[in-house]
Design a protein around this motif. Sequence first.
Motif, PDB file in Angstrom:
ATOM      1  N   ALA A   1      51.131  28.103  56.133  1.00  0.00           N
ATOM      2  CA  ALA A   1      50.248  27.994  57.303  1.00  0.00           C
ATOM      3  C   ALA A   1      51.115  27.953  58.559  1.00  0.00           C
ATOM      4  O   ALA A   1      51.894  27.024  58.749  1.00  0.00           O
TER       5      ALA A   1
ATOM      6  N   LYS B   1      50.183  28.206  61.940  1.00  0.00           N
ATOM      7  CA  LYS B   1      49.568  27.965  63.255  1.00  0.00           C
ATOM      8  C   LYS B   1      50.558  27.241  64.172  1.00  0.00           C
ATOM      9  O   LYS B   1      51.292  26.364  63.723  1.00  0.00           O
TER      10      LYS B   1
ATOM     11  N   ASN C   1      45.371  30.602  61.689  1.00  0.00           N
ATOM     12  CA  ASN C   1      44.083  30.005  62.017  1.00  0.00           C
ATOM     13  C   ASN C   1      43.334  30.725  63.117  1.00  0.00           C
ATOM     14  O   ASN C   1      42.112  30.728  63.123  1.00  0.00           O
TER      15      ASN C   1
ATOM     16  N   ILE D   1      42.757  31.823  57.889  1.00  0.00           N
ATOM     17  CA  ILE D   1      42.303  30.577  57.258  1.00  0.00           C
ATOM     18  C   ILE D   1      41.537  29.693  58.236  1.00  0.00           C
ATOM     19  O   ILE D   1      41.107  28.607  57.876  1.00  0.00           O
TER      20      ILE D   1
ATOM     21  N   ILE E   1      39.037  22.504  52.909  1.00  0.00           N
ATOM     22  CA  ILE E   1      39.961  21.532  53.487  1.00  0.00           C
ATOM     23  C   ILE E   1      39.554  20.181  52.910  1.00  0.00           C
ATOM     24  O   ILE E   1      38.396  19.790  53.013  1.00  0.00           O
TER      25      ILE E   1
ATOM     26  N   MET F   1      46.957  20.945  50.834  1.00  0.00           N
ATOM     27  CA  MET F   1      47.819  21.142  51.995  1.00  0.00           C
ATOM     28  C   MET F   1      49.041  20.228  51.811  1.00  0.00           C
ATOM     29  O   MET F   1      49.264  19.698  50.725  1.00  0.00           O
ATOM     30  N   SER F   2      49.825  20.048  52.869  1.00  0.00           N
ATOM     31  CA  SER F   2      51.069  19.278  52.724  1.00  0.00           C
ATOM     32  C   SER F   2      50.830  17.898  52.119  1.00  0.00           C
ATOM     33  O   SER F   2      51.623  17.425  51.308  1.00  0.00           O
TER      34      SER F   2
ATOM     35  N   ARG G   1      47.887  25.721  50.775  1.00  0.00           N
ATOM     36  CA  ARG G   1      48.193  26.175  52.141  1.00  0.00           C
ATOM     37  C   ARG G   1      49.015  25.088  52.818  1.00  0.00           C
ATOM     38  O   ARG G   1      48.506  23.997  53.101  1.00  0.00           O
ATOM     39  N   VAL G   2      50.286  25.385  53.038  1.00  0.00           N
ATOM     40  CA  VAL G   2      51.209  24.350  53.496  1.00  0.00           C
ATOM     41  C   VAL G   2      51.829  24.731  54.835  1.00  0.00           C
ATOM     42  O   VAL G   2      52.317  25.845  55.000  1.00  0.00           O
ATOM     43  N   GLY G   3      51.770  23.807  55.776  1.00  0.00           N
ATOM     44  CA  GLY G   3      52.390  24.026  57.080  1.00  0.00           C
ATOM     45  C   GLY G   3      53.462  22.995  57.376  1.00  0.00           C
ATOM     46  O   GLY G   3      54.657  23.272  57.329  1.00  0.00           O
ATOM     47  N   SER G   4      53.013  21.768  57.659  1.00  0.00           N
ATOM     48  CA  SER G   4      53.950  20.770  58.179  1.00  0.00           C
ATOM     49  C   SER G   4      55.059  20.388  57.194  1.00  0.00           C
ATOM     50  O   SER G   4      56.158  20.030  57.621  1.00  0.00           O
TER      51      SER G   4
ATOM     52  N   ARG H   1      53.386  19.050  63.541  1.00  0.00           N
ATOM     53  CA  ARG H   1      52.999  19.798  64.736  1.00  0.00           C
ATOM     54  C   ARG H   1      52.844  18.852  65.908  1.00  0.00           C
ATOM     55  O   ARG H   1      52.352  17.738  65.735  1.00  0.00           O
TER      56      ARG H   1
HETATM   57  C1  LIG Z   1      46.995  23.578  59.323  1.00  0.00           C
HETATM   58  C2  LIG Z   1      46.268  24.016  58.132  1.00  0.00           C
HETATM   59  C3  LIG Z   1      46.856  23.937  56.862  1.00  0.00           C
HETATM   60  C4  LIG Z   1      48.221  23.325  56.616  1.00  0.00           C
HETATM   61  O1  LIG Z   1      48.186  21.943  56.881  1.00  0.00           O
HETATM   62  P1  LIG Z   1      49.503  21.046  56.736  1.00  0.00           P
HETATM   63  O2  LIG Z   1      48.967  19.673  56.658  1.00  0.00           O
HETATM   64  O3  LIG Z   1      50.312  21.314  57.944  1.00  0.00           O
HETATM   65  O4  LIG Z   1      50.189  21.473  55.505  1.00  0.00           O
HETATM   66  C5  LIG Z   1      46.128  24.416  55.783  1.00  0.00           C
HETATM   67  N1  LIG Z   1      44.889  24.951  55.935  1.00  0.00           N
HETATM   68  C6  LIG Z   1      44.304  25.048  57.136  1.00  0.00           C
HETATM   69  C7  LIG Z   1      42.950  25.650  57.231  1.00  0.00           C
HETATM   70  C8  LIG Z   1      44.964  24.579  58.259  1.00  0.00           C
HETATM   71  O5  LIG Z   1      44.365  24.651  59.457  1.00  0.00           O
END
Ligand SMILES: *Cc1c(COP(=O)(O)O)cnc(C)c1O
Length: 236
Positions: free
Chosen positions: A38, A40, A61, A83, A167, A209-210, A225-228, A234
Amino acid sequence: MTPDTADLAARLAAVRRRIAEAATAADRAPGEVRLLLATKTQDARAVRAAIGAGATLIGENRVQELVTKGPELTDLSPTVHLIGHLQSNKVNAALPWVTCVQSIDTLAIAGRLSRRVTALDTELEVMVQVNVSGEDSKHGVDPVDAAGLATAVAALPGLRLTGFMTIGAPADRGAAVRDGFRRLREVRDAVTGSGEPGTQGAHELSMGMSGDLESAVAEGSTMVRVGSAVFGARPR
Ligand SMILES: *Cc1c(COP(=O)(O)O)cnc(C)c1O
């Protein structure tokens, strides 16, 4: 500041380890769970660095971010999914940059996408986003309406229903997190088992997610779906 490729590679490896451990604990093969990064708020340079570090599947996003980063990534040809929420007036702008829209939560937006891809003589993968946590702030169809929406979406020309996205509930809601993921799996199983046209291949569960990927993998996630956990927290 653009994150360092070696740094990103180490963090991606750590996330892949978490996925593998969670899968093994659930008697699943680690290869059953794909990692979507992810991206964003990350700029194109950061996304390029992450792709260089081994990420192949990207989730954005906002259509605005798709449109600005897309042209800077074409030479790397990542697979990109949308997403985040899609407004109907952004459909045309989004379509050139994505292979899948995971955030379908009304028949109206699905119909709009269907008409556009049909006119372009292409195809688009879609997932139905389900709000399993009941949080008002989150997009997604109510679980009781999810199977009906999915069946209607699957019947639209040009769209291929590949699965479901959610989510999870906030971590402080304890067991609700895992209950929500289980709910999404039950919706998926009901739809793929329904025999309705176009539903048989809708096996994907985009969840985790994370902070909650272990619970999601335990309940059958096929895509986290992994971002942080990769890019760091962020700014708020
Ligand atoms: C930001 C986001 C993620 C990732 O979230 P993290 O907690 O940063 O891993 C996954 N899915 C969606 C829809 C997001 O907006």
